[in-house]
Design a protein around this motif. Sequence first.
Motif, PDB file in Angstrom:
ATOM      1  N   PHE A  66       0.844  -1.191   0.000  1.00 22.66           N
ATOM      2  CA  PHE A  66       0.000   0.000   0.000  1.00 22.66           C
ATOM      3  C   PHE A  66       0.881   1.243   0.000  1.00 22.66           C
ATOM      4  O   PHE A  66       1.880   1.306   0.710  1.00 22.66           O
ATOM      5  N   GLU A  67       0.491   2.224  -0.803  1.00 22.46           N
ATOM      6  CA  GLU A  67       1.274   3.455  -0.892  1.00 22.46           C
ATOM      7  C   GLU A  67       1.283   4.194   0.437  1.00 22.46           C
ATOM      8  O   GLU A  67       0.376   4.077   1.243  1.00 22.46           O
ATOM      9  N   ARG A  68       2.329   4.956   0.637  1.00 19.62           N
ATOM     10  CA  ARG A  68       2.448   5.835   1.797  1.00 19.62           C
ATOM     11  C   ARG A  68       2.358   7.266   1.331  1.00 19.62           C
ATOM     12  O   ARG A  68       2.752   7.551   0.213  1.00 19.62           O
ATOM     13  N   PRO A  69       1.882   8.168   2.128  1.00 18.83           N
ATOM     14  CA  PRO A  69       1.365   7.978   3.490  1.00 18.83           C
ATOM     15  C   PRO A  69       0.009   7.276   3.471  1.00 18.83           C
ATOM     16  O   PRO A  69      -0.778   7.457   2.553  1.00 18.83           O
ATOM     17  N   ARG A  70      -0.230   6.511   4.497  1.00 23.40           N
ATOM     18  CA  ARG A  70      -1.462   5.721   4.608  1.00 23.40           C
ATOM     19  C   ARG A  70      -2.506   6.361   5.501  1.00 23.40           C
ATOM     20  O   ARG A  70      -3.652   5.947   5.500  1.00 23.40           O
ATOM     21  N   THR A  71      -2.121   7.336   6.278  1.00 22.78           N
ATOM     22  CA  THR A  71      -2.983   7.852   7.335  1.00 22.78           C
ATOM     23  C   THR A  71      -4.264   8.512   6.817  1.00 22.78           C
ATOM     24  O   THR A  71      -5.259   8.524   7.514  1.00 22.78           O
ATOM     25  N   GLU A  72      -4.256   9.025   5.608  1.00 20.75           N
ATOM     26  CA  GLU A  72      -5.452   9.702   5.088  1.00 20.75           C
ATOM     27  C   GLU A  72      -6.368   8.753   4.327  1.00 20.75           C
ATOM     28  O   GLU A  72      -7.459   9.134   3.948  1.00 20.75           O
ATOM     29  N   ARG A  73      -5.925   7.506   4.114  1.00 15.52           N
ATOM     30  CA  ARG A  73      -6.687   6.575   3.296  1.00 15.52           C
ATOM     31  C   ARG A  73      -7.002   5.283   4.032  1.00 15.52           C
ATOM     32  O   ARG A  73      -7.205   4.247   3.425  1.00 15.52           O
ATOM     33  N   ARG A  74      -7.032   5.328   5.335  1.00 10.04           N
ATOM     34  CA  ARG A  74      -7.175   4.098   6.124  1.00 10.04           C
ATOM     35  C   ARG A  74      -8.404   3.277   5.747  1.00 10.04           C
ATOM     36  O   ARG A  74      -8.304   2.072   5.530  1.00 10.04           O
ATOM     37  N   LEU A  75      -9.561   3.897   5.662  1.00  7.16           N
ATOM     38  CA  LEU A  75     -10.781   3.146   5.353  1.00  7.16           C
ATOM     39  C   LEU A  75     -10.731   2.545   3.959  1.00  7.16           C
ATOM     40  O   LEU A  75     -11.198   1.421   3.744  1.00  7.16           O
ATOM     41  N   ASP A  76     -10.145   3.275   3.000  1.00  8.58           N
ATOM     42  CA  ASP A  76      -9.989   2.737   1.648  1.00  8.58           C
ATOM     43  C   ASP A  76      -9.079   1.512   1.656  1.00  8.58           C
ATOM     44  O   ASP A  76      -9.352   0.517   0.989  1.00  8.58           O
ATOM     45  N   ILE A  77      -7.989   1.598   2.405  1.00  6.49           N
ATOM     46  CA  ILE A  77      -7.043   0.485   2.491  1.00  6.49           C
ATOM     47  C   ILE A  77      -7.722  -0.724   3.127  1.00  6.49           C
ATOM     48  O   ILE A  77      -7.659  -1.835   2.600  1.00  6.49           O
ATOM     49  N   GLU A  78      -8.349  -0.520   4.277  1.00  3.05           N
ATOM     50  CA  GLU A  78      -8.932  -1.643   5.017  1.00  3.05           C
ATOM     51  C   GLU A  78     -10.110  -2.296   4.304  1.00  3.05           C
ATOM     52  O   GLU A  78     -10.433  -3.451   4.587  1.00  3.05           O
ATOM     53  N   SER A  79     -10.752  -1.588   3.382  1.00  2.00           N
ATOM     54  CA  SER A  79     -11.874  -2.176   2.652  1.00  2.00           C
ATOM     55  C   SER A  79     -11.463  -2.692   1.273  1.00  2.00           C
ATOM     56  O   SER A  79     -12.301  -3.230   0.544  1.00  2.00           O
ATOM     57  N   SER A  80     -10.194  -2.596   0.941  1.00  2.00           N
ATOM     58  CA  SER A  80      -9.730  -3.008  -0.384  1.00  2.00           C
ATOM     59  C   SER A  80      -9.616  -4.529  -0.502  1.00  2.00           C
ATOM     60  O   SER A  80      -9.462  -5.244   0.488  1.00  2.00           O
ATOM     61  N   ASP A  81      -9.694  -5.000  -1.726  1.00  4.47           N
ATOM     62  CA  ASP A  81      -9.526  -6.432  -1.991  1.00  4.47           C
ATOM     63  C   ASP A  81      -8.119  -6.893  -1.608  1.00  4.47           C
ATOM     64  O   ASP A  81      -7.946  -8.003  -1.111  1.00  4.47           O
ATOM     65  N   ALA A  82      -7.117  -6.054  -1.843  1.00  2.00           N
ATOM     66  CA  ALA A  82      -5.738  -6.412  -1.498  1.00  2.00           C
ATOM     67  C   ALA A  82      -5.598  -6.643   0.005  1.00  2.00           C
ATOM     68  O   ALA A  82      -4.943  -7.596   0.440  1.00  2.00           O
ATOM     69  N   PHE A  83      -6.203  -5.769   0.820  1.00  2.00           N
ATOM     70  CA  PHE A  83      -6.173  -5.920   2.271  1.00  2.00           C
ATOM     71  C   PHE A  83      -6.823  -7.244   2.666  1.00  2.00           C
ATOM     72  O   PHE A  83      -6.284  -8.004   3.477  1.00  2.00           O
ATOM     73  N   LYS A  84      -7.965  -7.539   2.069  1.00  2.00           N
ATOM     74  CA  LYS A  84      -8.689  -8.771   2.383  1.00  2.00           C
ATOM     75  C   LYS A  84      -7.886 -10.008   1.992  1.00  2.00           C
ATOM     76  O   LYS A  84      -7.881 -11.009   2.714  1.00  2.00           O
ATOM     77  N   ARG A  85      -7.186  -9.946   0.852  1.00  2.00           N
ATOM     78  CA  ARG A  85      -6.351 -11.080   0.425  1.00  2.00           C
ATOM     79  C   ARG A  85      -5.201 -11.318   1.411  1.00  2.00           C
ATOM     80  O   ARG A  85      -4.919 -12.459   1.781  1.00  2.00           O
ATOM     81  N   ILE A  86      -4.545 -10.230   1.824  1.00  2.00           N
ATOM     82  CA  ILE A  86      -3.447 -10.363   2.775  1.00  2.00           C
ATOM     83  C   ILE A  86      -3.967 -10.915   4.096  1.00  2.00           C
ATOM     84  O   ILE A  86      -3.364 -11.816   4.696  1.00  2.00           O
ATOM     85  N   LYS A  87      -5.097 -10.388   4.547  1.00  2.00           N
ATOM     86  CA  LYS A  87      -5.677 -10.856   5.816  1.00  2.00           C
ATOM     87  C   LYS A  87      -6.011 -12.350   5.750  1.00  2.00           C
ATOM     88  O   LYS A  87      -5.717 -13.102   6.682  1.00  2.00           O
ATOM     89  N   SER A  88      -6.572 -12.772   4.646  1.00  6.01           N
ATOM     90  CA  SER A  88      -6.911 -14.182   4.479  1.00  6.01           C
ATOM     91  C   SER A  88      -5.648 -15.048   4.487  1.00  6.01           C
ATOM     92  O   SER A  88      -5.614 -16.109   5.126  1.00  6.01           O
ATOM     93  N   ARG A  89      -4.612 -14.599   3.818  1.00  6.57           N
ATOM     94  CA  ARG A  89      -3.334 -15.327   3.796  1.00  6.57           C
ATOM     95  C   ARG A  89      -2.747 -15.455   5.199  1.00  6.57           C
ATOM     96  O   ARG A  89      -2.304 -16.530   5.609  1.00  6.57           O
ATOM     97  N   LEU A  90      -2.754 -14.346   5.954  1.00 10.43           N
ATOM     98  CA  LEU A  90      -2.213 -14.365   7.309  1.00 10.43           C
ATOM     99  C   LEU A  90      -3.025 -15.277   8.217  1.00 10.43           C
ATOM    100  O   LEU A  90      -2.464 -16.012   9.036  1.00 10.43           O
ATOM    101  N   ARG A  91      -4.344 -15.253   8.066  1.00  4.41           N
ATOM    102  CA  ARG A  91      -5.194 -16.138   8.880  1.00  4.41           C
ATOM    103  C   ARG A  91      -4.891 -17.600   8.580  1.00  4.41           C
ATOM    104  O   ARG A  91      -4.821 -18.424   9.488  1.00  4.41           O
TER     105      ARG A  91
END
Length: 98
Positions: A66-91
């Motif tokens: 995810f690009e930086r800075p991240r602080t202004e786009r937190r909700l976009d990041i956390e709702s993205s497909d990429a975030f969900k894929r990483i979360k699923s992999r970690l789980r």
Amino acid sequence: MDEPFGSLDAQTKDQLQTELLELWQEDRKTVVFVTHDIDEAIYMADTILVLSTKPATIVDRVTVDFERPRTERRLDIESSDAFKRIKSRLRRDLGLTD
């Protein structure tokens, strides 16, 4: 840093995560951050190392792009497909079910 935000309420935790990311943005120092919070790891990190149980060995190394800075786009990041894929992999790495 070992679980520095683990015992905080959600609002304080969010605020301190933002402050840490802003400090990092200014100085670009390496931070080793230990957490059991998968969402926190994905949002804060550039690289996540998943460790096994004792004796700890590296089970997986995940690059977070995810690009930086991240602080202004937190909700976009956390709702993205990429975030969900990483979360699923970690789980899966941790033996958790989705």
